[in-house]
Scaffold this motif. Structure first.
Motif, PDB file in Angstrom:
ATOM      1  N   UNK A 165      51.636  14.713  21.771  1.00 30.35           N
ATOM      2  CA  UNK A 165      50.553  15.385  22.495  1.00 30.35           C
ATOM      3  C   UNK A 165      49.520  14.389  23.001  1.00 30.35           C
ATOM      4  N   UNK A 166      49.272  13.343  22.215  1.00 32.03           N
ATOM      5  CA  UNK A 166      48.351  12.299  22.675  1.00 32.03           C
ATOM      6  C   UNK A 166      48.930  11.606  23.895  1.00 32.03           C
ATOM      7  N   UNK A 167      50.245  11.408  23.912  1.00 33.06           N
ATOM      8  CA  UNK A 167      50.898  10.801  25.080  1.00 33.06           C
ATOM      9  C   UNK A 167      50.697  11.665  26.322  1.00 33.06           C
ATOM     10  N   UNK A 168      50.793  12.975  26.169  1.00 31.87           N
ATOM     11  CA  UNK A 168      50.560  13.882  27.300  1.00 31.87           C
ATOM     12  C   UNK A 168      49.116  13.772  27.784  1.00 31.87           C
ATOM     13  N   UNK A 169      48.197  13.699  26.833  1.00 32.93           N
ATOM     14  CA  UNK A 169      46.775  13.594  27.165  1.00 32.93           C
ATOM     15  C   UNK A 169      46.486  12.301  27.921  1.00 32.93           C
ATOM     16  N   UNK A 182      46.229   8.513  33.198  1.00 36.64           N
ATOM     17  CA  UNK A 182      46.949   7.476  33.939  1.00 36.64           C
ATOM     18  C   UNK A 182      47.296   7.950  35.343  1.00 36.64           C
ATOM     19  N   UNK A 183      47.770   9.192  35.453  1.00 34.70           N
ATOM     20  CA  UNK A 183      48.113   9.730  36.778  1.00 34.70           C
ATOM     21  C   UNK A 183      46.891   9.756  37.687  1.00 34.70           C
ATOM     22  N   UNK A 184      45.745  10.066  37.109  1.00 32.26           N
ATOM     23  CA  UNK A 184      44.506  10.074  37.899  1.00 32.26           C
ATOM     24  C   UNK A 184      44.207   8.678  38.423  1.00 32.26           C
ATOM     25  N   UNK A 224      43.935  -4.911  39.042  1.00 38.31           N
ATOM     26  CA  UNK A 224      44.603  -4.112  37.996  1.00 38.31           C
ATOM     27  C   UNK A 224      43.592  -3.367  37.116  1.00 38.31           C
ATOM     28  N   UNK A 225      43.975  -2.160  36.734  1.00 37.63           N
ATOM     29  CA  UNK A 225      43.136  -1.332  35.870  1.00 37.63           C
ATOM     30  C   UNK A 225      43.773  -1.279  34.480  1.00 37.63           C
ATOM     31  N   UNK A 226      42.927  -1.378  33.467  1.00 35.35           N
ATOM     32  CA  UNK A 226      43.414  -1.359  32.091  1.00 35.35           C
ATOM     33  C   UNK A 226      42.709  -0.246  31.325  1.00 35.35           C
ATOM     34  N   UNK A 227      43.479   0.673  30.774  1.00 37.28           N
ATOM     35  CA  UNK A 227      42.929   1.777  29.983  1.00 37.28           C
ATOM     36  C   UNK A 227      43.165   1.480  28.504  1.00 37.28           C
ATOM     37  N   UNK A 228      42.070   1.392  27.753  1.00 36.16           N
ATOM     38  CA  UNK A 228      42.154   1.065  26.331  1.00 36.16           C
ATOM     39  C   UNK A 228      41.743   2.258  25.485  1.00 36.16           C
ATOM     40  N   UNK A 244      48.693  -8.374   9.505  1.00 31.31           N
ATOM     41  CA  UNK A 244      47.497  -8.946  10.131  1.00 31.31           C
ATOM     42  C   UNK A 244      46.373  -9.153   9.118  1.00 31.31           C
ATOM     43  N   UNK A 245      46.490  -8.516   7.963  1.00 28.85           N
ATOM     44  CA  UNK A 245      45.490  -8.572   6.884  1.00 28.85           C
ATOM     45  C   UNK A 245      44.142  -8.007   7.316  1.00 28.85           C
ATOM     46  N   UNK A 246      44.207  -7.067   8.234  1.00 33.53           N
ATOM     47  CA  UNK A 246      43.056  -6.242   8.572  1.00 33.53           C
ATOM     48  C   UNK A 246      43.604  -4.902   9.042  1.00 33.53           C
ATOM     49  N   UNK A 247      42.721  -3.979   9.436  1.00 36.35           N
ATOM     50  CA  UNK A 247      43.216  -2.647   9.814  1.00 36.35           C
ATOM     51  C   UNK A 247      42.100  -1.863  10.485  1.00 36.35           C
ATOM     52  N   UNK A 248      42.185  -1.712  11.808  1.00 39.89           N
ATOM     53  CA  UNK A 248      41.188  -0.925  12.544  1.00 39.89           C
ATOM     54  C   UNK A 248      41.849   0.166  13.381  1.00 39.89           C
ATOM     55  N   UNK A 249      42.918   0.731  12.819  1.00 43.26           N
ATOM     56  CA  UNK A 249      43.559   1.896  13.425  1.00 43.26           C
ATOM     57  C   UNK A 249      44.508   1.523  14.553  1.00 43.26           C
ATOM     58  N   UNK A 250      44.947   2.539  15.304  1.00 43.48           N
ATOM     59  CA  UNK A 250      45.900   2.312  16.393  1.00 43.48           C
ATOM     60  C   UNK A 250      45.234   1.576  17.552  1.00 43.48           C
ATOM     61  N   UNK A 251      46.027   0.744  18.230  1.00 41.06           N
ATOM     62  CA  UNK A 251      45.571   0.027  19.422  1.00 41.06           C
ATOM     63  C   UNK A 251      46.513   0.372  20.554  1.00 41.06           C
ATOM     64  N   UNK A 252      45.952   0.956  21.621  1.00 37.69           N
ATOM     65  CA  UNK A 252      46.774   1.402  22.746  1.00 37.69           C
ATOM     66  C   UNK A 252      46.179   0.901  24.062  1.00 37.69           C
ATOM     67  N   UNK A 253      47.008   0.323  24.907  1.00 38.43           N
ATOM     68  CA  UNK A 253      46.550  -0.173  26.213  1.00 38.43           C
ATOM     69  C   UNK A 253      47.582   0.202  27.274  1.00 38.43           C
ATOM     70  N   UNK A 254      47.102   0.719  28.384  1.00 40.35           N
ATOM     71  CA  UNK A 254      47.961   0.946  29.562  1.00 40.35           C
ATOM     72  C   UNK A 254      47.420   0.089  30.684  1.00 40.35           C
ATOM     73  N   UNK A 255      48.294  -0.732  31.260  1.00 40.57           N
ATOM     74  CA  UNK A 255      47.909  -1.637  32.348  1.00 40.57           C
ATOM     75  C   UNK A 255      48.565  -1.175  33.631  1.00 40.57           C
ATOM     76  N   UNK A 256      47.730  -0.887  34.643  1.00 40.53           N
ATOM     77  CA  UNK A 256      48.234  -0.456  35.955  1.00 40.53           C
ATOM     78  C   UNK A 256      48.007  -1.595  36.939  1.00 40.53           C
ATOM     79  N   UNK A 257      49.086  -2.313  37.331  1.00 44.48           N
ATOM     80  CA  UNK A 257      48.946  -3.489  38.207  1.00 44.48           C
ATOM     81  C   UNK A 257      48.304  -3.154  39.550  1.00 44.48           C
TER      82      UNK A 257
END
Length: 429
Positions: A295-299, A304-306, A315-319, A416-429
């Motif tokens: 569901x997060x992928x759909x969100x 991204x489509x926008x 290039x645009x990067x969505x973090x 990595x010996x640390x932990x700050x949750x999920x990291x997600x990036x989409x790069x649109x060239x």
């Protein structure tokens, strides 16, 4: 299968390490150490960053007489000289967790008036700290933890249950120290949405917002049949036969301080600065985007489509950050976790669009797989078809890591010996 990484994939991987660097215990712990404190200091802790946090304390306080015990996940240890590091099982606890937690709690016997308990906490501490209440066994804890994780229940609901069958979580570590007259300082690397100290490692030094009744409700909502020993304890608590965990305003928690020293948003800010230096336009979508991975992928795909529909000069990067979950269904359960499952679902949502993406767990381990996550390329689905891979089948079998492994697109960082949750990036060239 090995594949050449192009410049955009390299940037995605480098950005991950930029985010991780912002949560490196060797950089973020020292400014918060009370180096002028004159009394005795006992160090305890738990989490995937606990070992490196302990090493950082030793570096910042080289002349101080220090001792204590911290617990980390197997394979996430780091060399220390004064503070003992123990390894235990994660995410499902076993006897090693029980033994390690007992050794850690034994350290509190040396506390006294005028001393300090320095607690080093990070994500993963909830499973690692396993000292159940009387009448509940480690096998009972193991079973209920495993069933709750499989159900896809949110982590705050899982922690509400764990807090109320523990002698350590839900503020009870701090209460034990305060009963000795000691001050308590808790330094926390946050892996949860909202950065509430009560949520991280199930809040050993923080007031608890959940109740016994909540824990029972969450078990029923998840349709988890908990062991009778756990149900009996929770029911006794709900009817008032057992004291609740400490709540806001509890005078026993005076003299306790909790400090968040690193979190997901700071990591995203560091990654955004990295992309900006590379001439791209970074957009932080949010650090609290959570829910079922598909569901997060759909969100995210809608955002991204926008962006794809807009003209771009660079290039645009969505973090984004947050915490996805996976409800395990189907007869066959494969290898992977929320990050790789999110990425595979995103690939299906945006098939044919020229995007790059990375999704990785910042502790270096995604679910039950060995890798941190994976990388999505514009030709991912095309290559999958050439290899005869059915992406939908891999998604239904929760086998995303094997899918990306066959493509040569796993992202393997090691601990990595640390932990700050999920990291997600989409790069649109």
């Amino acid at each position: 299968m090995k594949r050449e990484k192009d410049k955009f994939e390299q940037l995605l991987m480098e950005s991950f390490y930029a985010a991780i660097d912002a949560a490196d215990p060797h950089k973020v712990v020292a400014p918060h150490i009370p180096t002028t404190f004159a009394g005795d200091v006992i160090v305890v802790g738990a989490g995937k960053a606990a070992a490196s946090m302990a090493a950082a304390v030793e570096e910042a306080w080289p002349e101080k007489e220090l001792s204590g015990v911290v617990i980390t996940r197997h394979g996430h240890s780091e060399k220390t000289k004064k503070i003992t590091v123990l390894e235990a099982s994660h995410p499902i606890p076993d006897q090693s967790n029980l033994d390690a937690t007992k050794r850690m709690m034994d350290q509190l016997d040396r506390l006294k008036e005028g001393s300090m308990l320095l607690a080093l906490l990070s994500g993963g501490g909830s499973s690692l700290l396993s000292l159940p209440v009387e009448g509940v066994t480690i096998e009972d804890i193991r079973k209920v933890t495993e069933d709750l994780l499989k159900s896809g229940t949110s982590i705050d609901h899982i922690n509400a249950v764990r807090k109320h069958v523990s002698q350590v979580k839900g503020g009870q570590l701090a209460l034990a120290a305060r009963a000795k007259g000691a001050e308590v300082l808790s330094l926390i690397i946050s892996d949860t949405v909202g950065d509430n100290p009560s949520d991280i490692a199930s809040g050993p030094c923080a007031e608890d917002f959940s109740t016994y009744a909540d824990a029972l409700w969450y078990l029923s909502q998840a349709k988890v049949e908990a062991p009778e020993s756990i149900l009996k304890h929770l029911r006794n608590g709900a009817r008032g036969a057992i004291p609740e965990t400490p709540k806001i305003g509890d005078v026993r928690m005076r003299g306790v301080k909790n400090k968040i020293i690193a979190n997901s948003f700071k990591g995203l800010q560091a990654a955004a600065a990295f992309f900006k230096e590379k001439g791209m336009r970074p957009v932080i979508v949010g650090d609290g985007i959570s829910g079922e991975a598909k569901k997060v992928a759909q969100q995210v795909s809608r955002k991204i489509r926008l962006e794809l529909s807009k003209p771009r000069r660079k290039p645009v990067v969505l973090l984004s950050g947050g915490e996805c979950t996976v409800t395990l269904t189907g007869r066959r359960i494969g290898k992977g976790g929320p990050c790789s499952e999110f990425l595979l679902a995103l690939a299906l949502e945006l098939e044919g669009n020229p995007i790059y993406a990375i999704a990785a767990d910042t502790d270096g381990v995604d679910g039950n797989g060995e890798a941190a996550g994976a990388i999505l390329r514009p030709d991912t689905m095309e290559k999958a078809k050439e290899l005869g891979l059915d992406p939908q089948k891999y998604l239904e079998e929760h086998n995303a890591q094997e899918f990306f492994e066959k493509l040569g697109d796993l992202f393997d960082t090691g601990p990595t010996r640390t932990n700050i949750n999920d990291y997600r990036v989409v790069l649109i060239p």
